[in-house]
Design a protein around this motif. Structure first.
Motif, PDB file in Angstrom:
ATOM      1  N   ALA A 177      29.401  49.553  -1.260  1.00 57.34           N
ATOM      2  CA  ALA A 177      29.728  50.973  -1.169  1.00 57.34           C
ATOM      3  C   ALA A 177      29.969  51.632  -2.400  1.00 57.34           C
ATOM      4  O   ALA A 177      29.540  52.778  -2.379  1.00 57.34           O
ATOM      5  CB  ALA A 177      30.676  51.170   0.088  1.00 57.34           C
ATOM      6  N   VAL A 178      30.837  50.901  -3.242  1.00 55.56           N
ATOM      7  CA  VAL A 178      31.195  51.690  -4.423  1.00 55.56           C
ATOM      8  C   VAL A 178      30.285  51.177  -5.455  1.00 55.56           C
ATOM      9  O   VAL A 178      30.159  51.975  -6.703  1.00 55.56           O
ATOM     10  CB  VAL A 178      32.547  51.422  -4.865  1.00 55.56           C
ATOM     11  N   GLY A 179      29.480  50.287  -5.374  1.00 57.56           N
ATOM     12  CA  GLY A 179      28.439  50.059  -6.269  1.00 57.56           C
ATOM     13  C   GLY A 179      28.838  49.349  -7.736  1.00 57.56           C
ATOM     14  O   GLY A 179      28.344  49.540  -8.587  1.00 57.56           O
ATOM     15  N   ILE A 180      29.790  48.426  -7.554  1.00 61.18           N
ATOM     16  CA  ILE A 180      30.230  47.688  -8.483  1.00 61.18           C
ATOM     17  C   ILE A 180      30.016  46.282  -8.027  1.00 61.18           C
ATOM     18  O   ILE A 180      30.070  45.502  -7.112  1.00 61.18           O
ATOM     19  CB  ILE A 180      31.794  47.855  -8.975  1.00 61.18           C
ATOM     20  N   SER A 181      29.927  45.367  -9.281  1.00 61.84           N
ATOM     21  CA  SER A 181      29.508  43.895  -9.120  1.00 61.84           C
ATOM     22  C   SER A 181      30.817  43.121  -9.088  1.00 61.84           C
ATOM     23  O   SER A 181      31.898  43.474  -9.156  1.00 61.84           O
ATOM     24  CB  SER A 181      29.024  43.513 -10.428  1.00 61.84           C
ATOM     25  N   GLN A 182      30.370  41.846  -8.194  1.00 65.32           N
ATOM     26  CA  GLN A 182      31.726  41.014  -8.371  1.00 65.32           C
ATOM     27  C   GLN A 182      32.350  40.739  -9.571  1.00 65.32           C
ATOM     28  O   GLN A 182      33.731  40.522  -9.596  1.00 65.32           O
ATOM     29  CB  GLN A 182      31.140  39.674  -7.857  1.00 65.32           C
ATOM     30  N   VAL A 183      31.655  40.700 -11.057  1.00 61.13           N
ATOM     31  CA  VAL A 183      32.535  40.347 -12.052  1.00 61.13           C
ATOM     32  C   VAL A 183      33.216  41.536 -12.215  1.00 61.13           C
ATOM     33  O   VAL A 183      34.395  41.338 -12.772  1.00 61.13           O
ATOM     34  CB  VAL A 183      31.167  40.062 -13.283  1.00 61.13           C
ATOM     35  N   ARG A 184      32.694  42.830 -12.344  1.00 61.94           N
ATOM     36  CA  ARG A 184      33.666  44.079 -12.543  1.00 61.94           C
ATOM     37  C   ARG A 184      34.896  44.040 -11.533  1.00 61.94           C
ATOM     38  O   ARG A 184      35.821  44.392 -12.152  1.00 61.94           O
ATOM     39  CB  ARG A 184      32.701  45.231 -12.391  1.00 61.94           C
ATOM     40  N   THR A 185      34.704  43.753 -10.519  1.00 61.31           N
ATOM     41  CA  THR A 185      35.676  43.616  -9.468  1.00 61.31           C
ATOM     42  C   THR A 185      36.940  42.815  -9.747  1.00 61.31           C
ATOM     43  O   THR A 185      37.993  43.085  -9.732  1.00 61.31           O
ATOM     44  CB  THR A 185      35.124  43.707  -8.115  1.00 61.31           C
ATOM     45  N   ALA A 186      36.270  41.561 -10.085  1.00 64.90           N
ATOM     46  CA  ALA A 186      37.428  40.487 -10.493  1.00 64.90           C
ATOM     47  C   ALA A 186      38.093  40.894 -11.717  1.00 64.90           C
ATOM     48  O   ALA A 186      39.263  40.662 -11.748  1.00 64.90           O
ATOM     49  CB  ALA A 186      36.567  39.251 -10.740  1.00 64.90           C
ATOM     50  N   LYS A 187      37.447  41.645 -12.797  1.00 62.16           N
ATOM     51  CA  LYS A 187      38.113  42.286 -13.937  1.00 62.16           C
ATOM     52  C   LYS A 187      38.966  43.131 -13.584  1.00 62.16           C
ATOM     53  O   LYS A 187      40.262  43.152 -14.159  1.00 62.16           O
ATOM     54  CB  LYS A 187      37.219  42.679 -14.765  1.00 62.16           C
ATOM     55  N   ILE A 188      38.646  43.988 -12.565  1.00 62.53           N
ATOM     56  CA  ILE A 188      39.762  45.329 -12.146  1.00 62.53           C
ATOM     57  C   ILE A 188      40.857  44.575 -11.635  1.00 62.53           C
ATOM     58  O   ILE A 188      42.156  45.008 -12.119  1.00 62.53           O
ATOM     59  CB  ILE A 188      38.906  46.198 -11.400  1.00 62.53           C
ATOM     60  N   VAL A 189      40.749  43.412 -10.732  1.00 58.66           N
ATOM     61  CA  VAL A 189      41.944  43.059  -9.942  1.00 58.66           C
ATOM     62  C   VAL A 189      42.560  41.883 -10.936  1.00 58.66           C
ATOM     63  O   VAL A 189      43.589  41.630 -10.996  1.00 58.66           O
ATOM     64  CB  VAL A 189      41.335  42.219  -8.655  1.00 58.66           C
ATOM     65  N   GLY A 190      42.080  41.581 -12.004  1.00 57.50           N
ATOM     66  CA  GLY A 190      42.689  40.616 -12.989  1.00 57.50           C
ATOM     67  C   GLY A 190      42.801  39.105 -12.570  1.00 57.50           C
ATOM     68  O   GLY A 190      43.504  38.453 -12.817  1.00 57.50           O
ATOM     69  N   VAL A 191      41.410  38.913 -11.852  1.00 61.54           N
ATOM     70  CA  VAL A 191      41.288  37.442 -11.547  1.00 61.54           C
ATOM     71  C   VAL A 191      39.837  36.806 -12.050  1.00 61.54           C
ATOM     72  O   VAL A 191      39.083  37.830 -12.563  1.00 61.54           O
ATOM     73  CB  VAL A 191      41.200  37.103 -10.001  1.00 61.54           C
ATOM     74  N   HIS A 192      39.818  35.515 -12.132  1.00 60.56           N
ATOM     75  CA  HIS A 192      38.717  35.044 -12.544  1.00 60.56           C
ATOM     76  C   HIS A 192      37.558  35.404 -11.513  1.00 60.56           C
ATOM     77  O   HIS A 192      37.768  35.240 -10.300  1.00 60.56           O
ATOM     78  CB  HIS A 192      39.101  33.568 -12.883  1.00 60.56           C
ATOM     79  N   ILE A 193      36.291  35.209 -12.058  1.00 64.06           N
ATOM     80  CA  ILE A 193      35.175  35.438 -11.138  1.00 64.06           C
ATOM     81  C   ILE A 193      35.155  34.451  -9.922  1.00 64.06           C
ATOM     82  O   ILE A 193      34.923  34.895  -8.826  1.00 64.06           O
ATOM     83  CB  ILE A 193      33.740  35.661 -11.907  1.00 64.06           C
ATOM     84  N   ALA A 194      35.338  33.251 -10.464  1.00 60.27           N
ATOM     85  CA  ALA A 194      35.351  32.123  -9.312  1.00 60.27           C
ATOM     86  C   ALA A 194      36.403  32.244  -8.239  1.00 60.27           C
ATOM     87  O   ALA A 194      36.183  32.069  -6.994  1.00 60.27           O
ATOM     88  CB  ALA A 194      35.691  30.879 -10.005  1.00 60.27           C
ATOM     89  N   THR A 195      37.529  32.933  -8.616  1.00 56.08           N
ATOM     90  CA  THR A 195      38.492  33.356  -7.478  1.00 56.08           C
ATOM     91  C   THR A 195      38.143  34.286  -6.681  1.00 56.08           C
ATOM     92  O   THR A 195      38.213  34.305  -5.415  1.00 56.08           O
ATOM     93  CB  THR A 195      39.963  33.874  -8.216  1.00 56.08           C
ATOM     94  N   TYR A 196      37.488  35.310  -6.996  1.00 59.20           N
ATOM     95  CA  TYR A 196      36.943  36.338  -6.430  1.00 59.20           C
ATOM     96  C   TYR A 196      35.845  36.132  -5.561  1.00 59.20           C
ATOM     97  O   TYR A 196      35.567  36.356  -4.443  1.00 59.20           O
ATOM     98  CB  TYR A 196      36.333  37.796  -7.373  1.00 59.20           C
ATOM     99  N   MET A 197      34.775  35.068  -6.073  1.00 55.53           N
ATOM    100  CA  MET A 197      34.245  34.533  -5.325  1.00 55.53           C
ATOM    101  C   MET A 197      34.398  33.731  -4.116  1.00 55.53           C
ATOM    102  O   MET A 197      33.797  33.467  -3.211  1.00 55.53           O
ATOM    103  CB  MET A 197      32.841  33.609  -6.236  1.00 55.53           C
ATOM    104  N   ARG A 198      35.521  33.264  -4.272  1.00 57.38           N
ATOM    105  CA  ARG A 198      36.281  32.325  -3.106  1.00 57.38           C
ATOM    106  C   ARG A 198      36.700  33.440  -1.926  1.00 57.38           C
ATOM    107  O   ARG A 198      36.534  33.002  -0.903  1.00 57.38           O
ATOM    108  CB  ARG A 198      37.365  31.497  -3.677  1.00 57.38           C
ATOM    109  N   TRP A 199      36.874  34.555  -2.281  1.00 55.93           N
ATOM    110  CA  TRP A 199      37.337  35.384  -1.432  1.00 55.93           C
ATOM    111  C   TRP A 199      36.134  35.966  -0.696  1.00 55.93           C
ATOM    112  O   TRP A 199      36.021  36.038   0.609  1.00 55.93           O
ATOM    113  CB  TRP A 199      38.010  36.666  -2.135  1.00 55.93           C
ATOM    114  N   GLU A 200      35.016  36.265  -1.249  1.00 51.18           N
ATOM    115  CA  GLU A 200      34.296  37.155  -0.941  1.00 51.18           C
ATOM    116  C   GLU A 200      33.048  36.466  -0.251  1.00 51.18           C
ATOM    117  O   GLU A 200      32.365  36.440   0.696  1.00 51.18           O
ATOM    118  CB  GLU A 200      33.333  38.113  -1.925  1.00 51.18           C
ATOM    119  N   ARG A 201      32.457  35.132  -1.202  1.00 54.36           N
ATOM    120  CA  ARG A 201      31.601  34.312  -0.688  1.00 54.36           C
ATOM    121  C   ARG A 201      31.726  33.128  -0.059  1.00 54.36           C
ATOM    122  O   ARG A 201      31.191  32.601   0.987  1.00 54.36           O
ATOM    123  CB  ARG A 201      30.599  34.049  -1.896  1.00 54.36           C
ATOM    124  N   LEU A 202      32.898  32.562  -0.460  1.00 57.19           N
ATOM    125  CA  LEU A 202      33.159  31.145   0.158  1.00 57.19           C
ATOM    126  C   LEU A 202      34.197  31.326   1.324  1.00 57.19           C
ATOM    127  O   LEU A 202      34.121  30.369   1.949  1.00 57.19           O
ATOM    128  CB  LEU A 202      33.567  30.444  -1.156  1.00 57.19           C
TER     129      LEU A 202
END
Length: 100
Positions: free
Chosen positions: A22-47
């Protein structure tokens, strides 16, 4: 002793993605904003293998412009508003001299 990984509910994963899209940002950008590795973010959203901490969830809510409650509840579907019935306009009075 082994601890089982906590599985997120599919609703959380789906809602996380909806809010990010809805805000139009990528997983990579979101992970950087939160301060986590992209793999960590992907574990939240995809896995769905892990969930963010409370503080990370607060950063996500701020980033997406939502409340914490919005992660677990979906916004109600809004019905498309019906067009208002058009009221005919009265013609404006003519300016000029009136006959007596």
């Amino acid at each position: 002793m082994t601890l089982a990984k906590k599985k997120t509910t599919p609703a959380f994963r789906v809602r996380l993605r909806q809010l990010r899209d809805a805000v139009g940002i990528s997983q990579v950008r979101t992970a950087k904003i939160v301060g986590v590795h992209i793999a960590t973010y992907m574990r939240w959203e995809r896995l769905g293998e892990t969930e963010p901490t409370f503080s990370q969830l607060c950063v996500l809510a701020d980033t997406f412009g939502v409340t914490l409650n919005d992660f677990v509840t979906e916004a109600p579907a809004t019905e498309s508003p019906e067009p208002a019935e058009e009221v005919p306009k009265k013609p404006a009075p003519k300016k000029g001299k009136s006959k007596k």
